[in-house]
Design an enzyme around this catalytic site. Structure first.
Site, PDB file in Angstrom:
ATOM      1  N   ASN A 218       0.861  -1.259   0.136  1.00 40.10           N
ATOM      2  CA  ASN A 218      -0.003  -0.080  -0.084  1.00 40.10           C
ATOM      3  C   ASN A 218       1.008   1.244   0.054  1.00 40.10           C
ATOM      4  O   ASN A 218       1.870   1.160   0.008  1.00 40.10           O
ATOM      5  CB  ASN A 218      -1.017   0.035   1.156  1.00 40.10           C
ATOM      6  N   LYS A 297       8.979 -17.465 -10.373  1.00 37.60           N
ATOM      7  CA  LYS A 297       8.130 -16.116 -10.948  1.00 37.60           C
ATOM      8  C   LYS A 297       6.983 -16.792 -11.791  1.00 37.60           C
ATOM      9  O   LYS A 297       7.191 -17.496 -12.608  1.00 37.60           O
ATOM     10  CB  LYS A 297       9.178 -15.445 -11.639  1.00 37.60           C
ATOM     11  N   PHE A 334      -4.399   3.353  14.615  1.00 37.96           N
ATOM     12  CA  PHE A 334      -4.760   4.201  13.874  1.00 37.96           C
ATOM     13  C   PHE A 334      -5.960   3.773  12.924  1.00 37.96           C
ATOM     14  O   PHE A 334      -6.326   2.485  12.965  1.00 37.96           O
ATOM     15  CB  PHE A 334      -3.391   4.609  12.675  1.00 37.96           C
ATOM     16  N   LYS A 348     -13.522   0.817  15.431  1.00 40.12           N
ATOM     17  CA  LYS A 348     -11.924   0.307  15.826  1.00 40.12           C
ATOM     18  C   LYS A 348     -11.631   0.284  17.374  1.00 40.12           C
ATOM     19  O   LYS A 348     -10.958  -0.650  17.897  1.00 40.12           O
ATOM     20  CB  LYS A 348     -10.849   1.083  14.911  1.00 40.12           C
ATOM     21  N   LYS A 352     -11.085  -3.316  18.601  1.00 34.28           N
ATOM     22  CA  LYS A 352      -9.655  -3.564  18.808  1.00 34.28           C
ATOM     23  C   LYS A 352      -9.230  -3.450  20.235  1.00 34.28           C
ATOM     24  O   LYS A 352      -7.664  -3.439  20.436  1.00 34.28           O
ATOM     25  CB  LYS A 352      -8.652  -3.025  17.916  1.00 34.28           C
TER      26      LYS A 352
HETATM   27  N1  CTP Z   1      -3.695  -3.087  12.063  1.00 36.50           N
HETATM   28  C1  CTP Z   1      -2.754  -4.452  12.505  1.00 36.50           C
HETATM   29  N2  CTP Z   1      -2.837  -5.466  11.827  1.00 36.50           N
HETATM   30  C2  CTP Z   1      -3.501  -5.470  10.801  1.00 36.50           C
HETATM   31  C3  CTP Z   1      -4.450  -4.465  10.384  1.00 36.50           C
HETATM   32  C4  CTP Z   1      -4.334  -3.442  10.902  1.00 36.50           C
HETATM   33  O1  CTP Z   1      -2.323  -4.128  13.622  1.00 36.50           O
HETATM   34  N3  CTP Z   1      -3.483  -6.780   9.935  1.00 36.50           N
HETATM   35  C5  CTP Z   1      -3.556  -1.770  12.778  1.00 36.50           C
HETATM   36  C6  CTP Z   1      -2.956  -0.749  12.151  1.00 36.50           C
HETATM   37  O2  CTP Z   1      -1.591  -0.523  12.656  1.00 36.50           O
HETATM   38  C7  CTP Z   1      -3.856   0.229  12.616  1.00 36.50           C
HETATM   39  C8  CTP Z   1      -5.270  -0.247  12.989  1.00 36.50           C
HETATM   40  O3  CTP Z   1      -4.902  -1.680  13.023  1.00 36.50           O
HETATM   41  O4  CTP Z   1      -3.395   0.939  14.082  1.00 36.50           O
HETATM   42  C9  CTP Z   1      -6.083   0.049  12.055  1.00 36.50           C
HETATM   43  O5  CTP Z   1      -5.780  -0.203  10.858  1.00 36.50           O
HETATM   44  P1  CTP Z   1      -6.543   0.269   9.182  1.00 36.50           P
HETATM   45  O6  CTP Z   1      -5.823  -0.070   8.180  1.00 36.50           O
HETATM   46  O7  CTP Z   1      -7.199   1.712   9.539  1.00 36.50           O
HETATM   47  O8  CTP Z   1      -7.865  -0.795   9.537  1.00 36.50           O
HETATM   48  P2  CTP Z   1      -8.003  -2.245   9.364  1.00 36.50           P
HETATM   49  O9  CTP Z   1      -8.263  -2.796  10.636  1.00 36.50           O
HETATM   50  O10 CTP Z   1      -7.180  -2.764   8.483  1.00 36.50           O
HETATM   51  O11 CTP Z   1      -9.696  -2.524   8.896  1.00 36.50           O
HETATM   52  P3  CTP Z   1     -10.134  -1.850   7.561  1.00 36.50           P
HETATM   53  O12 CTP Z   1      -9.135  -2.121   6.434  1.00 36.50           O
HETATM   54  O13 CTP Z   1     -11.421  -2.489   7.284  1.00 36.50           O
HETATM   55  O14 CTP Z   1     -10.663  -0.416   7.570  1.00 36.50           O
END
Ligand code: CTP
Length: 415
Positions: A218, A297, A334, A348, A352
Site C-alpha cells: 500500500n 516467478k 490508527f 476500531k 480492537k
Molecule cells: N492493524 C494491525 N494489523 C492488521 C491491520 C491493521 O495491527 N492486520 C492496525 C493498524 O496498524 C492500525 C489499525 O490496526 O493501527 C487500523 O488499521 P486500518 O488499516 O485503518 O484498518 P483495518 O483494521 O485494516 O480495517 P479496514 O481495512 O477494514 O478499515
C-alpha cells in the site's frame, strides 16, 4: 545558533521582546527584523538594546556593507521565526509577495521557518487565512498556533499570540532537530516527560509476497510512525521502531527493526512487547496476503489471473487483547479511512480494544499517505478531539500528549 526574528505590526509585538530575551538566554544570536507597522507598536531601539545588533526595518536603508542584506541574513540564519505574524504577513508569505524586508527574507530563506500568528479571532477564522496557513504548512512552515483568550479588540476567542515561553521552546526544538543535536542544552527542548517510558511503534506498509519478484502493498510512507519515534526519543523514551519497507532514514536514537510482511511484523511486535509501556501501531498492515507464495516467478498465460488471498493477523487487536488487563500500558491504533472517518474510528477503538485511535482521512490531499502534513482526530472513550492540519511531527506530539494523559487519568499498576 543564529535566529532571524521577524516582528510584524500587531499589539502583541511587545511580547516579542520576551521571545527575544528567551532565545538569548538559551545562547541564540538574534537579528530582529521589524515591519514598518511593527515599529508603531514597539520602538526598534528596544530590540536593538536587548539583541545587541542593529534592527532591520527597511529594505533599502543606506549601508557601508556591500553584501545584499536579506540574502546574507537568509544564508546565515538557522531559523526564521516570525512572532507575532499578522494575517497580512501570512498572506504575503503564502503568495510569495516580497514587498518589504521581512517578506523578501522569507522568500529567500532555506532554513526552517516557524510562525506564531496573532490576530483578531474573525481574522484567524477567515477562510483566506485558513487557506494561507494550509499552504504554508504544506510547504513545511511550522506554526505555534494562537491561543484562546481575551483579545485587544475586547472579545474572547482564538487569536492571542502563544506564550513567549512556548514560542521559544518550539524554536529551540527546531534548531536542535535541524542540527541533529540539542544545541542549546536541556532547557531548550520539550521536557523529558517520557523518561522511563518504553515505546513500541510500528510504521510503514507491509509487503505480501506473491512470488519472488512481486508483492501486494500500500501507499504508506512511514512518515507518521517515524515522526512519533523521533518525538518519543526527544522526550526521553526508549523507543523500538518496527518498520515495513520505506525510503526514509531511520530516526536517530531509536532501535529500528526492519520487517517486510505482516507476519514478520507480528513476530517482531511479540518479541519486543514484554516491557513496553506505550504501544503505537502506526503501520498500514496488509489485511490480506496471497494464500500461496509461488516459489518461481509466475508466468503470464493469456488468461485472467485470480489470486487467492487469506487474511493476515490483526496485530493491534491481538496485542491489545492480550495486554488489556494491564492498566498502565497504553495502546494506540490508527484508523486510515476514506469515508465515515469518526464512526469507523470509534468502531476500531471498541473492536480492537485500543485506548486511543488516531483517525485520519487518507483520501485528502494534505493528510494521510506520503505527505508531510496530517489532519487527525483523537478518538478515545472520553470523546473525539479534532485537530487542525499539522505537520506529522506536530501531530506526533499531540498523539503522545493524549496517550500520556490517558495514563495519568488511570489508577497506577505495574505493566
Ligand atoms: N492493524 C494491525 N494489523 C492488521 C491491520 C491493521 O495491527 N492486520 C492496525 C493498524 O496498524 C492500525 C489499525 O490496526 O493501527 C487500523 O488499521 P486500518 O488499516 O485503518 O484498518 P483495518 O483494521 O485494516 O480495517 P479496514 O481495512 O477494514 O478499515
Amino acid at each position: 545558533m543564529r535566529i532571524a526574528l521577524g516582528v510584524t505590526g500587531c499589539i502583541a509585538a511587545y511580547k516579542s521582546v520576551e521571545v527575544l530575551r528567551g532565545l538569548q538566554k538559551r545562547g541564540a544570536s538574534v537579528t530582529v527584523v521589524m515591519t514598518r507597522h511593527a515599529t508603531e507598536f514597539v520602538g526598534p531601539l528596544t530590540f536593538q538594546s536587548i539583541s545587541g545588533f542593529p534592527v532591520i526595518t527597511e529594505m533599502f536603508a543606506p549601508t557601508h556593507d556591500p553584501e545584499i542584506k536579506h540574502i546574507q541574513l537568509a544564508q546565515s540564519s538557522d531559523l526564521l521565526l516570525v512572532a507575532p505574524a499578522t494575517a497580512n504577513a501570512l498572506a504575503k508569505f503564502a503568495n510569495g509577495i516580497a514587498d518589504d524586508f521581512l517578506s523578501t527574507l522569507y522568500i529567500s530563506s532555506t532554513c526552517p521557518v516557524l510562525v506564531a500568528p496573532a490576530m483578531n479571532s474573525e481574522m484567524w477564522a477567515h477562510p483566506a487565512t485558513s487557506e494561507n496557513v494550509r499552504r504554508l504548512r504544506e510547504r513545511g512552515v511550522q506554526f505555534v498556533d494562537p491561543e484562546e483568550g481575551y483579545l485587544a479588540c475586547k472579545t474572547v476567542g482564538a487569536g492571542r499570540l502563544a506564550e513567549p515561553d512556548t514560542i521559544v521552546r518550539r524554536a529551540c526544538e527546531i534548531i536542535g532537530l535541524a542540527n541533529g543535536s540539542n544545541v542549546a542544552g536541556d532547557s531548550c527542548t520539550r521536557p523529558a516527560d517520557m523518561s522511563g517510558e518504553r515505546v513500541l511503534i510500528t510504521a510503514g506498509p507491509t509487503q505480501e509476497a506473491i512470488d519472488p519478484v512481486r508483492f501486494l502493498s500500500n501507499r504508506s510512507s512511514g512518515k507518521m510512525g517515524y515522526a512519533l519515534a523521533e518525538a518519543a526519543v526527544e522526550r526521553g523514551a526508549v523507543v523500538t521502531l518496527i518498520t515495513g519497507p520505506v525510503s526514509i532514514a531511520p530516526p536517530k536514537g531509536a532501535r529500528t527493526i526492519a520487517v517486510r510482511s505482516a507476519a514478520e511484523m507480528f513476530n517482531a511486535v511479540k518479541d519486543n512487547l514484554a516491557d513496553s509501556t506505550l504501544i503505537v501501531m502506526a503501520a498500514a498492515v496488509a489485511d490480506y496476503r496471497p494464500a500461496d507464495v509461488h516459489r518461481q516467478k509466475m508466468k503470464k498465460n493469456g488468461r485472467a489471473m485470480v489470486l487467492d488471498l487469506e487474511q493476515t493477523e490483526d496485530i493491534l487487536a491481538s496485542v491489545a487483547r492480550d495486554i488489556h488487563e494491564k492498566a498502565s500500558r497504553i495502546v494506540v491504533g490508527f484508523a486510515a479511512e476514506t469515508e465515515s472517518v469518526i464512526p469507523n474510528a470509534r468502531k476500531k477503538l471498541v473492536e480492537k480494544h485500543a485506548d486511543l485511535i488516531v483517525a485520519n482521512d487518507v483520501s485528502a490531499s494534505d493528510s494521510g499517505f506520503d505527505v508531510d502534513t496530517n489532519r487527525i482526530a483523537l478518538v478515545s472513550s472520553e470523546g473525539v478531539t479534532e485537530l487542525p492540519l499539522l505537520s506529522k511531527r506536530e501531530a506526533a506530539e499531540h498523539i503522545i500528549d493524549a496517550a500520556l494523559e490517558i495514563r495519568r487519568s488511570r489508577p497506577l499498576s505495574t505493566p
